[in-house]
Design a protein around this motif. Structure first.
Motif, short mmCIF file in Angstrom:
data_model
loop_
_atom_site.label_atom_id
_atom_site.label_comp_id
_atom_site.label_asym_id
_atom_site.label_seq_id
_atom_site.Cartn_x
_atom_site.Cartn_y
_atom_site.Cartn_z
N GLU A 65 53.12 -41.72 16.21
CA GLU A 65 54.16 -41.76 17.37
C GLU A 65 54.86 -40.46 17.42
OE1 GLU A 65 56.70 -44.98 16.36
OE2 GLU A 65 54.98 -46.42 16.51
N ASN A 66 55.54 -39.88 18.69
CA ASN A 66 56.04 -38.85 18.78
C ASN A 66 57.96 -38.97 18.33
OD1 ASN A 66 57.37 -36.35 19.32
ND2 ASN A 66 56.65 -36.34 21.64
N GLY A 67 58.25 -38.49 17.34
CA GLY A 67 59.52 -39.17 16.66
C GLY A 67 59.35 -40.12 15.59
N GLY A 68 58.14 -40.47 15.42
CA GLY A 68 58.08 -41.59 14.34
C GLY A 68 58.21 -41.05 12.97
N THR A 69 58.41 -42.09 12.13
CA THR A 69 58.70 -41.77 10.65
C THR A 69 57.43 -42.09 9.89
OG1 THR A 69 59.85 -43.82 10.31
CG2 THR A 69 61.08 -42.00 11.03
N TYR A 70 56.95 -41.07 8.90
CA TYR A 70 55.76 -41.43 8.27
C TYR A 70 55.96 -40.67 6.65
CZ TYR A 70 53.66 -42.49 12.62
OH TYR A 70 53.31 -42.73 14.07
N TYR A 71 54.99 -41.18 5.94
CA TYR A 71 54.79 -40.53 4.40
C TYR A 71 53.88 -39.69 4.71
CZ TYR A 71 58.16 -44.28 2.88
OH TYR A 71 59.10 -45.24 2.81
N LEU A 72 53.91 -38.52 3.99
CA LEU A 72 52.64 -37.61 3.97
C LEU A 72 52.40 -37.63 2.57
CD1 LEU A 72 54.14 -34.35 5.86
CD2 LEU A 72 52.85 -36.30 6.84
N LEU A 73 51.08 -38.23 2.31
CA LEU A 73 50.36 -38.48 1.00
C LEU A 73 49.10 -37.81 0.88
CD1 LEU A 73 51.06 -42.41 1.03
CD2 LEU A 73 52.49 -40.63 -0.07
N PRO A 74 48.96 -37.27 -0.32
CA PRO A 74 47.72 -36.66 -0.83
C PRO A 74 46.38 -37.37 -0.44
CG PRO A 74 48.68 -37.21 -2.69
CD PRO A 74 49.57 -37.45 -1.75
N GLN A 75 45.33 -36.94 0.13
CA GLN A 75 44.01 -37.80 0.35
C GLN A 75 43.76 -38.27 -1.00
OE1 GLN A 75 40.89 -35.42 1.29
NE2 GLN A 75 39.25 -37.26 1.50
N ILE A 76 43.69 -37.68 -2.14
CA ILE A 76 43.17 -38.38 -3.32
C ILE A 76 44.55 -38.80 -4.12
CG2 ILE A 76 42.11 -37.78 -5.59
CD1 ILE A 76 40.70 -35.43 -3.91
N THR A 77 44.59 -40.04 -4.63
CA THR A 77 45.81 -40.54 -4.98
C THR A 77 46.18 -39.80 -6.48
OG1 THR A 77 44.63 -42.35 -5.88
CG2 THR A 77 45.81 -42.60 -3.75
N ALA A 78 45.13 -39.46 -7.14
CA ALA A 78 45.37 -38.88 -8.59
C ALA A 78 46.01 -37.53 -8.56
CB ALA A 78 44.01 -38.84 -9.28
N HIS A 79 46.23 -36.88 -7.40
CA HIS A 79 46.80 -35.63 -7.05
C HIS A 79 48.10 -35.72 -6.81
CE1 HIS A 79 42.54 -33.65 -6.51
NE2 HIS A 79 42.72 -34.21 -7.60
N GLY A 80 48.95 -36.60 -7.36
CA GLY A 80 50.55 -36.60 -7.14
C GLY A 80 50.84 -37.38 -6.05
N GLY A 81 52.09 -37.65 -5.63
CA GLY A 81 52.62 -38.55 -4.81
C GLY A 81 52.90 -37.98 -3.36
N GLY A 82 54.01 -38.22 -2.73
CA GLY A 82 54.24 -37.84 -1.45
C GLY A 82 55.39 -36.78 -1.33
N ILE A 83 55.91 -36.30 -0.22
CA ILE A 83 56.53 -35.05 -0.33
C ILE A 83 58.14 -35.67 -0.16
CG2 ILE A 83 57.33 -33.30 1.29
CD1 ILE A 83 54.38 -33.51 0.03
N GLU A 84 58.95 -34.90 -0.90
CA GLU A 84 60.29 -35.28 -1.14
C GLU A 84 61.00 -33.87 -1.46
OE1 GLU A 84 60.03 -37.75 -4.58
OE2 GLU A 84 59.81 -35.98 -6.00
N THR A 85 62.25 -33.95 -1.52
CA THR A 85 62.90 -32.85 -2.01
C THR A 85 63.44 -32.54 -3.51
OG1 THR A 85 65.22 -33.65 -1.55
CG2 THR A 85 64.08 -32.45 0.18
N ALA A 86 63.74 -31.29 -4.03
CA ALA A 86 64.06 -30.82 -5.37
C ALA A 86 65.25 -30.06 -5.42
CB ALA A 86 63.00 -30.56 -6.28
N LYS A 87 66.04 -29.89 -6.64
CA LYS A 87 67.01 -28.70 -6.64
C LYS A 87 66.37 -27.83 -7.46
CE LYS A 87 71.53 -28.03 -8.08
NZ LYS A 87 73.01 -28.76 -8.65
#
Length: 207
Positions: free
Chosen positions: A37-59
């Motif tokens: 959806e245009n303007g929709g909300t999604y998680y961006l996740l790696p194709q292979i689950t063993a390669h970490g998780g989703g996208i977030e922020t860090a200081k």
């Protein structure tokens, strides 16, 4: 009567193009086969689950709050929900269009939820800004489908615009800094391969 038929034939392609069909190869599609959806909300996740998780922020560095866009090191984490928007006046995201990516719940010191690319010691990196961003610094990403995948997997391209053209020849990948942060950076090698998961969908809760 003829004008009515002509109007119906004129509108039909537009109506079909906005139907949520997984066969619409020209549009961006999430991991469940639904049009994004245009303007929709999604998680961006790696194709292979063993390669970490989703996208977030860090200081990082001297930031007053988490402004650096990173990948979670935890496989069970979906990261933060991300809004995907295009300037096209369409219900869904046309594949190949420039998009803006922004956190639904940005940190308090960010003037804008939208991702931008800035210079850093690791090279061009994805960050949030403490200043309001012009449009040209927001619409700088594009999803590129991974051709060898049987599911809907995408690479994220970084696009640079000038007055006459748009150049999309670099990818978004991961750089691990000395503190262990998986920073999203601009690279020509080893792009991050992602699937899009609708926020609050069954797939998201089971990741």
């Amino acid at each position: 009567m003829k004008s009515t038929i002509f109007l119906a034939l004129f509108l039909l392609p537009a109506i079909i193009s906005h139907l949520p069909s997984s066969t619409a190869d020209h549009d961006l599609v999430d991991v469940e086969g639904n049009l994004v959806e245009n303007g929709g909300t999604y998680y961006l996740l790696p194709q292979i689950t063993a390669h970490g998780g989703g996208i977030e922020t860090a200081k990082t560095g001297n930031e007053p709050c988490p402004l650096t866009v990173v990948q979670s090191p935890y496989e069970v984490s979906n990261g933060e929900p991300i809004r995907i928007s295009s300037l096209f006046l369409s219900l869904f995201i046309p594949r190949g269009s420039l998009v803006a990516l922004g956190f639904v719940n940005p940190p308090s010191c960010a003037a804008s939820p939208w991702w931008t690319v800035v210079d850093s010691p690791q090279g061009p990196a994805v960050k949030l800004s403490q200043q309001k961003l012009p449009e040209k610094d927001i619409l700088v990403f594009k999803f590129e489908k991974v051709s060898h995948s049987n599911i809907h997997v995408y690479k994220l391209l970084y696009c640079q615009r000038d007055e006459e053209d748009v150049k999309c020849d670099q990818y978004i990948g991961i750089h691990r800094d000395r503190n262990g942060n998986r920073r999203l950076v601009v690279t020509k090698k080893n792009p991050l391969e992602l699937v899009l998961v609708k926020a609050k969908s069954p797939t998201a809760s089971s990741h």
